[in-house]
Design a protein around this motif. Structure first.
Motif, PDB file in Angstrom:
ATOM      1  N   GLU A  61       2.424   1.783  -3.474  1.00 55.99           N
ATOM      2  CA  GLU A  61       1.185   2.037  -4.329  1.00 55.99           C
ATOM      3  C   GLU A  61       1.003   3.819  -4.112  1.00 55.99           C
ATOM      4  O   GLU A  61       1.141   4.675  -5.019  1.00 55.99           O
ATOM      5  CB  GLU A  61      -0.071   1.471  -4.177  1.00 55.99           C
ATOM      6  N   ARG A  62       1.058   4.051  -2.759  1.00 57.97           N
ATOM      7  CA  ARG A  62       0.829   5.566  -2.783  1.00 57.97           C
ATOM      8  C   ARG A  62       1.897   6.352  -3.099  1.00 57.97           C
ATOM      9  O   ARG A  62       1.679   7.412  -3.536  1.00 57.97           O
ATOM     10  CB  ARG A  62       0.443   5.784  -0.999  1.00 57.97           C
ATOM     11  N   THR A  63       3.155   5.896  -3.086  1.00 64.40           N
ATOM     12  CA  THR A  63       4.442   6.836  -3.188  1.00 64.40           C
ATOM     13  C   THR A  63       4.599   6.831  -4.664  1.00 64.40           C
ATOM     14  O   THR A  63       5.002   7.804  -5.054  1.00 64.40           O
ATOM     15  CB  THR A  63       5.304   6.176  -2.292  1.00 64.40           C
ATOM     16  N   ALA A  66       0.816  -1.187  -0.099  1.00 68.43           N
ATOM     17  CA  ALA A  66       0.039   0.171   0.066  1.00 68.43           C
ATOM     18  C   ALA A  66       1.099   1.194   0.027  1.00 68.43           C
ATOM     19  O   ALA A  66       0.466   2.268  -0.721  1.00 68.43           O
ATOM     20  CB  ALA A  66      -1.058   0.041   1.045  1.00 68.43           C
TER      21      ALA A  66
END
Length: 167
Positions: free
Chosen positions: A102-104, A99
């Motif tokens: 993905e966010r980064t 997660a």
């Protein structure tokens, strides 16, 4: 049975292809129908495109001493976390939380590209890439690959070349 890859022309594109176009880099986009049931994104890409798995590279995000680091290795092998840590002068490396990766990066797992990331991360490309005229990496979504020279990928990601893959 291998799926036939589709060649795709640019129409907006992904952040990865937009970045390559803006930089004037020569590349080819390969699209294929992604099978959510396939056990390996990278192997699926190689099979679908009819390209040797040693020329298709997967993008993995690792945590090296608290800093997210991108590792780009052939799908035919696996990432050597100790070698990655050593390559960037670190002590310990572990795979990053999916997660957080993905966010980064701004991409979903299985579609993380080393190019056009939301936050540019330190990148290490396995030095085996230099034995090929071109390699394929994710273009920023599942079922979409970009083929370019290892030199162009190295320049566009400011990557360090190091032996970080194991068979």
């Amino acid at each position: 049975m291998a799926k036939k890859p589709k060649k795709q022309q640019q129409s907006g594109g992904t952040p990865a292809t937009v970045a390559l176009t803006a930089a004037g880099v020569h590349y080819t986009v390969h699209a294929y129908d992604h099978d959510p049931g396939h056990p390996s994104y990278g192997e699926e890409a190689a099979e679908a495109m009819g390209v040797s798995p040693d020329r298709v590279f997967k993008t993995l995000v690792a945590d090296v001493d608290g800093a997210l680091t991108v590792a780009v290795v052939p799908v035919a092998g696996s990432l050597d976390l100790k070698a990655l840590a050593s390559a960037v002068g670190g002590k310990r490396a572990a795979m990053a939380d999916p997660a957080l990766a993905e966010r980064t990066t701004g991409y979903v797992r299985g579609g993380i590209s080393p190019l056009g990331q939301r936050k540019r991360l330190r990148t290490v490309l396995d030095d085996s890439a230099t034995t090929h005229a071109t390699i394929c990496v994710s273009a920023g979504r599942r079922g979409l690959e970009v083929e370019l020279s290892p030199a162009d990928l190295t320049i566009q990601t400011d990557a360090l070349l190091a032996p970080i893959a194991r068979p």
